[in-house]
Design a protein around this motif. Structure first.
Motif, mmCIF file in Angstrom:
data_model
loop_
_atom_site.group_PDB
_atom_site.id
_atom_site.type_symbol
_atom_site.label_atom_id
_atom_site.label_comp_id
_atom_site.label_asym_id
_atom_site.label_seq_id
_atom_site.Cartn_x
_atom_site.Cartn_y
_atom_site.Cartn_z
ATOM 1 N N UNK A 82 4.033 -71.659 -16.509
ATOM 2 C CA UNK A 82 5.436 -71.823 -16.138
ATOM 3 C C UNK A 82 5.674 -71.685 -14.651
ATOM 4 N N UNK A 83 4.640 -71.906 -13.843
ATOM 5 C CA UNK A 83 4.764 -71.831 -12.383
ATOM 6 C C UNK A 83 4.727 -73.238 -11.794
ATOM 7 N N UNK A 84 5.008 -73.347 -10.503
ATOM 8 C CA UNK A 84 5.164 -74.664 -9.888
ATOM 9 C C UNK A 84 3.915 -75.063 -9.120
ATOM 10 N N UNK A 85 3.305 -76.188 -9.464
ATOM 11 C CA UNK A 85 2.182 -76.731 -8.688
ATOM 12 C C UNK A 85 2.727 -77.428 -7.449
ATOM 13 N N UNK A 86 2.679 -76.756 -6.314
ATOM 14 C CA UNK A 86 3.531 -77.155 -5.199
ATOM 15 C C UNK A 86 2.971 -78.096 -4.172
ATOM 16 N N UNK A 87 1.677 -78.487 -4.292
ATOM 17 C CA UNK A 87 1.186 -79.375 -3.250
ATOM 18 C C UNK A 87 -0.215 -79.881 -3.482
ATOM 19 N N UNK A 88 -0.583 -80.871 -2.659
ATOM 20 C CA UNK A 88 -1.878 -81.528 -2.715
ATOM 21 C C UNK A 88 -2.452 -81.589 -1.306
ATOM 22 N N UNK A 89 -3.697 -81.131 -1.168
ATOM 23 C CA UNK A 89 -4.383 -81.088 0.124
ATOM 24 C C UNK A 89 -5.667 -81.905 -0.017
ATOM 25 N N UNK A 90 -5.759 -83.058 0.662
ATOM 26 C CA UNK A 90 -6.907 -83.936 0.469
ATOM 27 C C UNK A 90 -7.487 -84.407 1.803
ATOM 28 N N UNK A 91 -8.804 -84.590 1.786
ATOM 29 C CA UNK A 91 -9.472 -85.244 2.895
ATOM 30 C C UNK A 91 -9.464 -86.732 2.603
ATOM 31 N N UNK A 92 -8.796 -87.502 3.452
ATOM 32 C CA UNK A 92 -8.609 -88.921 3.204
ATOM 33 C C UNK A 92 -8.503 -89.667 4.526
ATOM 34 N N UNK A 93 -8.605 -90.976 4.409
ATOM 35 C CA UNK A 93 -8.473 -91.830 5.581
ATOM 36 C C UNK A 93 -7.739 -93.101 5.177
#
Length: 460
Positions: free
Chosen positions: A399-410
């Motif tokens: 019941x908590x919030x998945x607040x973000x995405x951190x990715x290595x990308x180009x």
């Protein structure tokens, strides 16, 4: 965590450097993953020059980001953080920077439209020039030289001259970051990011399944915008976007030299970037990195790997966010697909029970690194996707919030991660593997990721 011993000269505060009680306490603490500068005179001169240069970002911008991250910690926004594993001076061209910004903007549009949430756009850009390493040295064909630690420290070419730790590179990193930020600000404030140009952002990229899906979404947005235009809506808010810069605060000489005292509040801000994070290898509670970042006003991230415990997380909160301020602290989990569902729940449960308002972000890249049969460091796209799914499953169950995405990308059409809708295989590495450090998602894989996350957020 075990660390390699590192002995290096640490410069004393220079004339003109920001003075504030405790800012130099880290100098007397254990410090890891630091360069061994080859010339102490060059080092002192570089630190002095950095201390006198203008800030790269401003305290008001940092405060605005902290407010935005506070919204995300409350479940009212989502953080998208992406960019190169390690920026290079050579790669800081207008074309490469614009392609990266475009990809992040496209991902953000997919997330915003699919999840009906504001998306905070943040690049691993304009400062991501240093990398921690598992070994101080690298050996090739019987020759041993210092490991490549990022362009801020030494060069990638395998020669004694290139691999020497040169403090002048910190100054070059500053100027390259300044140029990158100038371009980012021009792109995001000068009409390039206008939401009415969502189709234009796809131009120049090779057609693929992810682009077809994006074009369909862009047509929906275009119809909605035309409808609102016919109703007399004011579209000034669509012409520009907020875009923040972030990097791992690894080289403490650089971070300390770019710390400034805000004239409004009298408080210290790290002006090398809006958001700074502490890596898995440098998050020792009694270490220099945690102490230094605890004393600046920037929003701070901490990477948490599979060995992290709930007690580790709680002690980091006490050190880095003693006031329990929403937006101050972000936990970036990098567990690996095989660990996420087992390791993450205990951390989230105990942190939530403590009353702390941290932002939870997933880094599905670093825990899923493997070596391909032909010897390239890579990641399987399916594993990356599975860790993202696991992250959302854990938060949904609690019941908590998945607040973000951190990715290595180009934004480039590289071949570094295996798989995807238009599958990359190991043979493609021979011609299209460009990373000097860790493998990145290419443009198409990044869009695929955005659609997956948008679907998971939309279900909420």
């Amino acid at each position: 965590m075990t660390e390699l011993p590192v002995a290096h000269p640490i410069a004393s505060p220079q004339p003109g450097a920001a003075e504030y009680p405790g800012l130099d306490a880290w100098r007397d603490l254990p410090v890891v993953q630091q360069p061994t500068w080859a010339d102490s005179e060059v080092h002192r001169a570089a630190v002095a020059e950095l201390s006198s240069l203008p800030p790269l970002v401003f305290a008001g911008e940092v405060d605005l980001l902290r407010q935005r991250l506070a919204d995300a910690a409350e479940g009212k926004a989502f953080l998208l953080q992406g960019g190169d594993c390690a920026e290079t001076f050579e790669g800081a061209t207008a074309d490469k920077i614009s392609a990266r910004v475009r990809t992040i903007l496209q991902m953000a549009v997919v997330l915003t439209y699919g999840a009906s949430l504001p998306v905070i756009k943040m690049g691993r850009m304009a400062g991501q020039f240093a990398k921690p390493r598992s070994s101080n040295d690298e050996t090739r064909e019987g020759v041993t030289l210092p490991a490549y630690r990022g362009d801020m420290v030494n060069g990638y070419e395998f020669t004694p001259e290139s691999r020497a730790h040169n403090a002048n590179r910190m100054v070059q990193a500053y100027h390259t970051s300044a140029s990158t930020l100038n371009l980012i600000r021009a792109f995001t404030q000068g009409g390039f990011a206008d939401l009415r140009l969502v189709h234009h952002w796809n131009k120049g990229f090779t057609a693929n399944p992810a682009h077809s899906r994006y074009e369909s979404l862009a047509r929906e947005i275009d119809r909605a915008v035309k409808f609102m235009d016919a109703c007399g809506a004011d579209f000034d808010a669509l012409k520009r976007v907020e875009f923040f810069a972030s990097h791992e605060a690894l080289v403490l000489d650089y971070e300390r030299a770019l710390t400034r005292i805000d004239s409004r509040t009298g408080l210290p801000y790290g002006t090398s970037g809006h958001f700074l994070w502490i890596g898995e290898r440098t998050r020792q509670l009694d270490g220099a990195h945690v102490d230094f970042l605890s004393r600046i006003r920037n929003p701070i991230g901490v990477k948490l790997g599979p060995t992290s415990t709930a007690d580790d997380a709680l002690r980091l909160i006490d050190k880095l966010d003693p006031q329990r301020e929403p937006g101050r602290l972000t936990f970036i989990t990098r567990m690996g697909a095989g660990n996420i569902r087992e390791k993450l729940p205990a951390l989230v449960e105990k942190v939530t029970a403590s009353g702390a308002k941290v932002l939870w972000v997933t880094d599905p890249m670093h825990g899923n690194t493997v070596t391909s049969p032909n010897g390239y460091k890579t990641r399987n796209f399916d594993d990356v996707i599975d860790e993202v799914r696991g992250f959302f499953e854990v938060h949904h169950a609690l019941g908590t919030f998945p607040g973000g995405l951190h990715v290595e990308m180009t934004g480039d059409d590289v071949a570094e991660c295996l798989g995807g809708a238009d599958p990359i295989d190991q043979h493609a590495f021979l011609e299209r593997y460009e990373s000097v450090c860790d493998p990145r998602l290419n443009h198409m894989q990044s869009l695929e990721m955005a659609f997956l996350v948008a679907g998971a957020l939309g279900k909420r």
